[in-house]
Scaffold this motif. Structure first.
Motif, PDB file in Angstrom:
ATOM      1  N   THR A   4       0.782  -1.046   0.200  1.00  0.00           N
ATOM      2  CA  THR A   4      -0.045   0.099  -0.019  1.00  0.00           C
ATOM      3  C   THR A   4       1.013   1.272   0.030  1.00  0.00           C
ATOM      4  O   THR A   4       2.151   1.191   0.460  1.00  0.00           O
ATOM      5  CB  THR A   4      -0.910  -0.106   1.226  1.00  0.00           C
ATOM      6  N   GLN A   5       0.439   2.275  -0.281  1.00  0.00           N
ATOM      7  CA  GLN A   5       1.129   3.697  -0.449  1.00  0.00           C
ATOM      8  C   GLN A   5       1.700   3.779   1.078  1.00  0.00           C
ATOM      9  O   GLN A   5       2.885   4.465   1.084  1.00  0.00           O
ATOM     10  CB  GLN A   5       0.119   4.839  -0.574  1.00  0.00           C
ATOM     11  N   GLU A   6       0.970   3.642   2.081  1.00  0.00           N
ATOM     12  CA  GLU A   6       1.338   3.629   3.489  1.00  0.00           C
ATOM     13  C   GLU A   6       2.720   2.745   3.891  1.00  0.00           C
ATOM     14  O   GLU A   6       3.709   3.213   4.304  1.00  0.00           O
ATOM     15  CB  GLU A   6       0.515   3.389   4.545  1.00  0.00           C
ATOM     16  N   GLU A   7       2.514   1.496   3.413  1.00  0.00           N
ATOM     17  CA  GLU A   7       3.755   0.629   3.420  1.00  0.00           C
ATOM     18  C   GLU A   7       4.982   1.141   2.558  1.00  0.00           C
ATOM     19  O   GLU A   7       6.246   1.135   3.378  1.00  0.00           O
ATOM     20  CB  GLU A   7       3.371  -0.729   2.824  1.00  0.00           C
ATOM     21  N   GLU A   9       5.755   3.959   1.814  1.00  0.00           N
ATOM     22  CA  GLU A   9       6.296   5.095   2.749  1.00  0.00           C
ATOM     23  C   GLU A   9       7.135   4.962   3.837  1.00  0.00           C
ATOM     24  O   GLU A   9       8.128   5.461   4.066  1.00  0.00           O
ATOM     25  CB  GLU A   9       5.196   6.310   2.769  1.00  0.00           C
ATOM     26  N   ALA A  10       6.655   3.899   4.419  1.00  0.00           N
ATOM     27  CA  ALA A  10       7.289   3.268   5.813  1.00  0.00           C
ATOM     28  C   ALA A  10       8.784   2.683   5.437  1.00  0.00           C
ATOM     29  O   ALA A  10       9.520   2.893   6.041  1.00  0.00           O
ATOM     30  CB  ALA A  10       6.522   2.271   6.446  1.00  0.00           C
TER      31      ALA A  10
END
Length: 98
Positions: A4-7, A9-10
């Motif tokens: 995902t985009q959040e993953e 970015e992490a």
């Protein structure tokens, strides 16, 4: 499996210099003191890419080498992109210190 985009970015928070572009690429510009050092880096990138069987888009602009990674067959950023980016960073650091 596509992150995902959040993953993404992490993961990018731990990968120096890499950024998410257009929501589907991770991109980094590597700057060298001269053209031939950039070309030597591209040779190393090619060997790493062959080992992964996963090939980045490469742009060479005199002393700047830009790498773009995505997993076309998966439709986004995957662990392969992140692992390969880590190896590119390690190679860059080794070349800078020698």
């Amino acid at each position: 499996m596509v992150f995902t985009q959040e993953e993404v970015e992490a993961h990018l928070g731990r990968l120096e210099g890499w950024e998410l572009e257009e929501g589907r690429w991770i991109v980094r510009k590597f700057v060298f003191s001269n053209y031939m050092k950039g070309i030597a880096f591209v040779d190393e990138v090619a060997a790493i890419s062959e080992a992964f069987n996963h090939h980045p888009f490469i742009t060479i602009d005199y002393t700047t080498v830009t790498l773009r990674l995505t997993s076309w067959d998966e439709g986004g950023i995957t662990s392969v992109d992140i692992k390969e980016a880590e190896q590119f960073n390690e190679t860059f650091e080794k070349m800078r210190t020698t």
